[in-house]
Design an enzyme around this catalytic site. Structure first.
Site, PDB file in Angstrom:
ATOM      1  CG  HIS A 162      -2.170  -0.800   1.268  1.00 55.33           C
ATOM      2  ND1 HIS A 162      -3.151  -0.782   1.694  1.00 55.33           N
ATOM      3  CD2 HIS A 162      -2.273  -1.888   0.321  1.00 55.33           C
ATOM      4  CE1 HIS A 162      -4.116  -1.741   1.499  1.00 55.33           C
ATOM      5  NE2 HIS A 162      -3.709  -2.310   0.574  1.00 55.33           N
ATOM      6  CE1 TYR A 216      -5.288   3.404   9.057  1.00 58.18           C
ATOM      7  CE2 TYR A 216      -6.036   3.025  11.221  1.00 58.18           C
ATOM      8  CZ  TYR A 216      -5.099   2.975  10.065  1.00 58.18           C
ATOM      9  OH  TYR A 216      -3.996   1.744  10.403  1.00 58.18           O
ATOM     10  N   PRO A 247      -4.179  -0.278  18.798  1.00 52.64           N
ATOM     11  CG  PRO A 247      -5.992  -1.355  18.396  1.00 52.64           C
ATOM     12  CD  PRO A 247      -5.503  -0.597  19.391  1.00 52.64           C
ATOM     13  CE  LYS A 287       4.026   3.251  13.254  1.00 51.55           C
ATOM     14  NZ  LYS A 287       4.206   2.807  12.025  1.00 51.55           N
ATOM     15  CE1 TYR A 328      -1.309   3.843   9.493  1.00 47.27           C
ATOM     16  CE2 TYR A 328      -0.104   2.938   7.507  1.00 47.27           C
ATOM     17  CZ  TYR A 328      -1.219   2.645   8.435  1.00 47.27           C
ATOM     18  OH  TYR A 328      -2.171   1.943   8.297  1.00 47.27           O
TER      19      TYR A 328
END
Ligand code: APR
Ligand code: PHB
Length: 389
Positions: free
Chosen positions: A72, A201, A293, A297, A384
């Site tokens: 991704h 998200y 979560p 990580k 991220y």
């Protein structure tokens, strides 16, 4: 029995450490209290940073991940009925993440260990660790009704949050830092195509939601729920309805629903135990730290500890104790940055019960800032995609 390293716990941390050590010619035994099927039954986040992917390649277990995992280059933040894409690759100079289920990764590690004939004990009961303050640590456990004892040079405590290793450290030698969040995540796994190519998200007045995936035909979704909720109260239909409500209209319209394969509720917690070394005992992974979560990580941090620990042990057997002496501080530098990021992303996207209007306005301002500032997006993307070592 005598080995160089006794690894307690056959989760991703313990198995990956075992693999890296075996490739360096260091002999280790892995001691796990559960069965292989039980270990594989746990469903957890599956987003790997490039540095974790590189480590799996180094361990020689990356083939299926590269064949079946999904690369991704970005993800989306949903709020106010729309979505903001975070262009990971564009904002970080080409970094990507690998979406590959932790169950699959654990299976690959188990298979590699079995194929190499490396010793693993499953179903070890009453595991206890001794004398790690001295030069000859010992591990004891009961297997098939017979007590076993292992003498080793070092113990690697990879036995997760509820394990015996951290609990065996003398009182007062550990500092604990902790935050418990006032909500949980209800997760559902289904054999349905993901709602979107990338993860979403979503921040919504009814609570956070996450659209993730395991493959092009298997999806993993989450909705923020109350800590009092029980899985049995949530029918599949209720879950899908709630998820749809928390998505933007375009995503809601394209959501494909189906029967759940798994449904569970997980609490959210931030936790760090310092230091990570006590004499000849090292803690790694969830045994030493937990992140909520949001941002995925957990596994990446476990991989980062294992990277430091495997290199430190290789160095030790080559004649230098510098790596083991700096193990704890090296790990903690990355741990605290990942703790900060996971806390920040959790705080940004969830509804906190009883929050003031002021906190709500700050959340909205932060999301608006992210939409309009490339610098803010770059900071999010950099964390991220994974900070460098
Ligand atoms: N003796 C032997 N094994 C034990 C003991 C014990 N007393 N206690 C726990 N274990 C085993 C557990 O059964 C489990 O298989 O240790 C293993 C720990 O594995 P994980 O909990 O998966 O922890 P870790 O390997 O550090 O993996 C970190 O898991 O929770 C996620 O987000 C986290 O993705 C990250 C990953
Ligand atoms: C998951 O796929 O389970 C997942 C993905 C990303 C997260 C958390 C969980 O941040």
């Amino acid at each position: 029995m005598r080995v160089q390293i006794a690894i307690i716990g056959a989760g991703p941390a313990g198995l990956l450490l075992g693999q890296l050590l075996a490739r360096a010619g260091i002999d280790a035994i892995v001691i796990e209290q559960r069965s292989p099927d039980h270990v594989l039954g746990r469903i957890r986040a599956g987003v790997l940073e490039q540095v974790a992917v590189d480590l799996l390649d180094e361990a020689g277990v990356g083939a299926r991940m590269h064949a079946e995992g999904l690369v991704h280059e970005g993800f989306e933040l949903g709020f106010n009925g729309g979505r903001q894409r975070i262009d990971l690759a564009g904002l970080t100079g080409g970094k990507r993440v690998m979406v590959y289920g932790q169950t699959e990764l654990t299976r690959d590690l188990m298979d590699a260990r079995a194929a190499a004939g490396l010793p693993t004990v499953y179903g070890a009961q009453d595991v206890s660790i001794h004398d790690f303050g001295g030069e000859r640590p010992r591990v004891r456990y009961l297997k098939d009704g017979v007590w076993q004892e292992i003498v080793c040079d070092f113990i690697a405590g990879c036995d997760g949050y509820h394990g015996v290793c951290r609990a065996s450290v003398p009182q007062g030698a550990l500092s604990i830092y902790e935050r418990v969040y006032p909500f949980g995540w209800l997760g559902l796994l289904s054999d349905t195509p993901p709602v979107s190519e990338e993860l979403i998200y979503s921040s919504h007045p009814r609570g956070f939601a996450l659209c993730s995936m395991r493959s092009r035909s298997r999806s993993r979704y989450y909705v923020q729920c109350s800590l009092d909720d029980k899985v049995a109260q949530w029918s599949d239909a209720m879950f899908w309805d709630e998820l749809r409500r928390r998505l933007d209209p375009r995503a809601a319209a394209s959501l494909v629903t189906g029967p759940s394969i798994e449904k569970s509720i997980a609490p959210l917690r931030s936790f760090v135990a310092e230091p990570l070394r006590f004499g000849r005992l090292f803690l790694a992974g969830d045994a030493a730290h937990i992140v909520p979560p949001t941002g995925a990580k957990g596994l990446n941090l476990a991989a980062s500890d294992v990277r430091y620990l495997s290199r430190a042990l290789v160095e030790f057997y080559a004649g230098s104790s510098s790596g083991i002496d700096h193990y704890s501080e090296n790990c903690l530098r990355r741990i605290w940055k990942a703790e900060r990021f996971s806390w920040w992303m959790t705080t940004l996207l969830h509804r906190f019960p009883g929050t003031s209007g002021f906190d709500q306005k700050l959340q909205e301002a932060e999301l608006d800032y992210l939409v309009h500032s490339t610098a803010a997006q770059a900071a999010l993307a950099e964390n991220y995609a994974g900070l460098p070592f």
